[in-house]
Design a protein around this motif. Structure first.
Motif, mmCIF file in Angstrom:
data_model
loop_
_atom_site.group_PDB
_atom_site.id
_atom_site.type_symbol
_atom_site.label_atom_id
_atom_site.label_comp_id
_atom_site.label_asym_id
_atom_site.label_seq_id
_atom_site.Cartn_x
_atom_site.Cartn_y
_atom_site.Cartn_z
ATOM 1 N N ALA A 75 -29.728 -30.160 -15.371
ATOM 2 C CA ALA A 75 -28.740 -31.242 -15.437
ATOM 3 C C ALA A 75 -27.892 -31.019 -16.680
ATOM 4 N N SER A 76 -26.650 -31.365 -16.588
ATOM 5 C CA SER A 76 -25.728 -31.165 -17.702
ATOM 6 C C SER A 76 -25.994 -32.161 -18.820
ATOM 7 N N MET A 77 -25.865 -31.688 -20.045
ATOM 8 C CA MET A 77 -26.012 -32.566 -21.199
ATOM 9 C C MET A 77 -24.855 -33.571 -21.257
ATOM 10 N N LYS A 78 -23.810 -33.334 -20.492
ATOM 11 C CA LYS A 78 -22.691 -34.279 -20.424
ATOM 12 C C LYS A 78 -23.130 -35.596 -19.769
ATOM 13 N N ASN A 79 -24.247 -35.554 -19.034
ATOM 14 C CA ASN A 79 -24.770 -36.772 -18.403
ATOM 15 C C ASN A 79 -25.441 -37.702 -19.411
ATOM 16 N N LEU A 80 -25.727 -37.177 -20.595
ATOM 17 C CA LEU A 80 -26.401 -37.957 -21.626
ATOM 18 C C LEU A 80 -25.442 -38.994 -22.180
ATOM 19 N N GLY A 81 -25.891 -40.232 -22.244
ATOM 20 C CA GLY A 81 -25.046 -41.306 -22.756
ATOM 21 C C GLY A 81 -25.703 -42.019 -23.919
ATOM 22 N N GLY A 82 -24.886 -42.568 -24.768
ATOM 23 C CA GLY A 82 -25.366 -43.304 -25.920
ATOM 24 C C GLY A 82 -25.131 -44.790 -25.753
ATOM 25 N N PRO A 83 -25.037 -45.496 -26.863
ATOM 26 C CA PRO A 83 -24.919 -46.954 -26.801
ATOM 27 C C PRO A 83 -23.645 -47.443 -26.104
ATOM 28 N N ILE A 84 -22.563 -46.680 -26.203
ATOM 29 C CA ILE A 84 -21.322 -47.095 -25.548
ATOM 30 C C ILE A 84 -21.483 -47.011 -24.028
ATOM 31 N N ALA A 85 -22.089 -45.909 -23.557
ATOM 32 C CA ALA A 85 -22.322 -45.749 -22.114
ATOM 33 C C ALA A 85 -23.282 -46.813 -21.604
ATOM 34 N N ILE A 86 -24.294 -47.133 -22.386
ATOM 35 C CA ILE A 86 -25.257 -48.166 -21.988
ATOM 36 C C ILE A 86 -24.557 -49.519 -21.873
ATOM 37 N N ALA A 87 -23.737 -49.844 -22.861
ATOM 38 C CA ALA A 87 -23.019 -51.126 -22.835
ATOM 39 C C ALA A 87 -22.075 -51.192 -21.638
ATOM 40 N N LYS A 88 -21.402 -50.086 -21.353
ATOM 41 C CA LYS A 88 -20.475 -50.044 -20.223
ATOM 42 C C LYS A 88 -21.221 -50.257 -18.898
ATOM 43 N N GLN A 89 -22.365 -49.573 -18.740
ATOM 44 C CA GLN A 89 -23.157 -49.730 -17.519
ATOM 45 C C GLN A 89 -23.741 -51.135 -17.420
ATOM 46 N N ALA A 90 -24.161 -51.689 -18.546
ATOM 47 C CA ALA A 90 -24.709 -53.051 -18.539
ATOM 48 C C ALA A 90 -23.640 -54.046 -18.105
ATOM 49 N N SER A 91 -22.436 -53.873 -18.610
ATOM 50 C CA SER A 91 -21.336 -54.762 -18.233
ATOM 51 C C SER A 91 -21.032 -54.640 -16.744
ATOM 52 N N TYR A 92 -20.986 -53.383 -16.268
ATOM 53 C CA TYR A 92 -20.720 -53.151 -14.843
ATOM 54 C C TYR A 92 -21.820 -53.764 -13.982
ATOM 55 N N SER A 93 -23.075 -53.562 -14.376
ATOM 56 C CA SER A 93 -24.191 -54.071 -13.575
ATOM 57 C C SER A 93 -24.189 -55.599 -13.537
ATOM 58 N N LEU A 94 -23.781 -56.224 -14.635
ATOM 59 C CA LEU A 94 -23.718 -57.685 -14.671
ATOM 60 C C LEU A 94 -22.609 -58.195 -13.757
#
Length: 132
Positions: A33-52
């Protein structure tokens, strides 16, 4: 569902989530898997917002997966994490004595460096996604 069924389902989902996290980590380490798939706090916040935005249920599932992810990764035998401490204890049990202080210090510094590099890489990925 009864409490027993709910508990069994929770254990099953936790096991599946843990296996998924380990498989994803293995893919990152082996290059499957590509290391580009790795996300940090910004990606987590973005996904959390989307999921909500999708649903409260989806948000809670994501939060549970993040919690499982942190728990599993914390148990990896990397010095400075809990898994590293468990590894040192096992070495002490096998050798019958404590790990020399200098070796522990070097291992802890290596583990901290590894985690810092991982965090920098993940945040770097987040920032690069922001400008795409």
């Amino acid at each position: 569902r009864g409490i027993i069924e709910s508990f069994a389902l929770a254990l099953k989902k936790t096991y599946e989530g843990s296996a998924s996290v380990l498989m994803g980590f293995k893919k990152l380490v082996t290059g499957a898997a590509s290391m580009k798939n790795l996300g940090g706090p910004i990606a987590i916040a973005k996904q959390a917002s989307y999921s909500l935005d999708v649903s409260l249920s989806y948000f809670f599932k994501l939060m549970a997966l993040i919690s499982i992810n942190l728990g599993v990764l914390n148990l990896l035998p990397i010095p400075i994490l809990d898994g590293g401490h468990i590894l040192f204890i096992l070495v002490e049990v096998v050798t019958g004595g404590p790990v020399p202080r200098k070796i522990m210090m070097i291992a802890q510094q290596f583990g901290l460096s590894l985690l810092l590099l991982l965090m920098i890489f993940a945040i770097g990925n987040d920032i690069s996604r922001f400008f795409q």
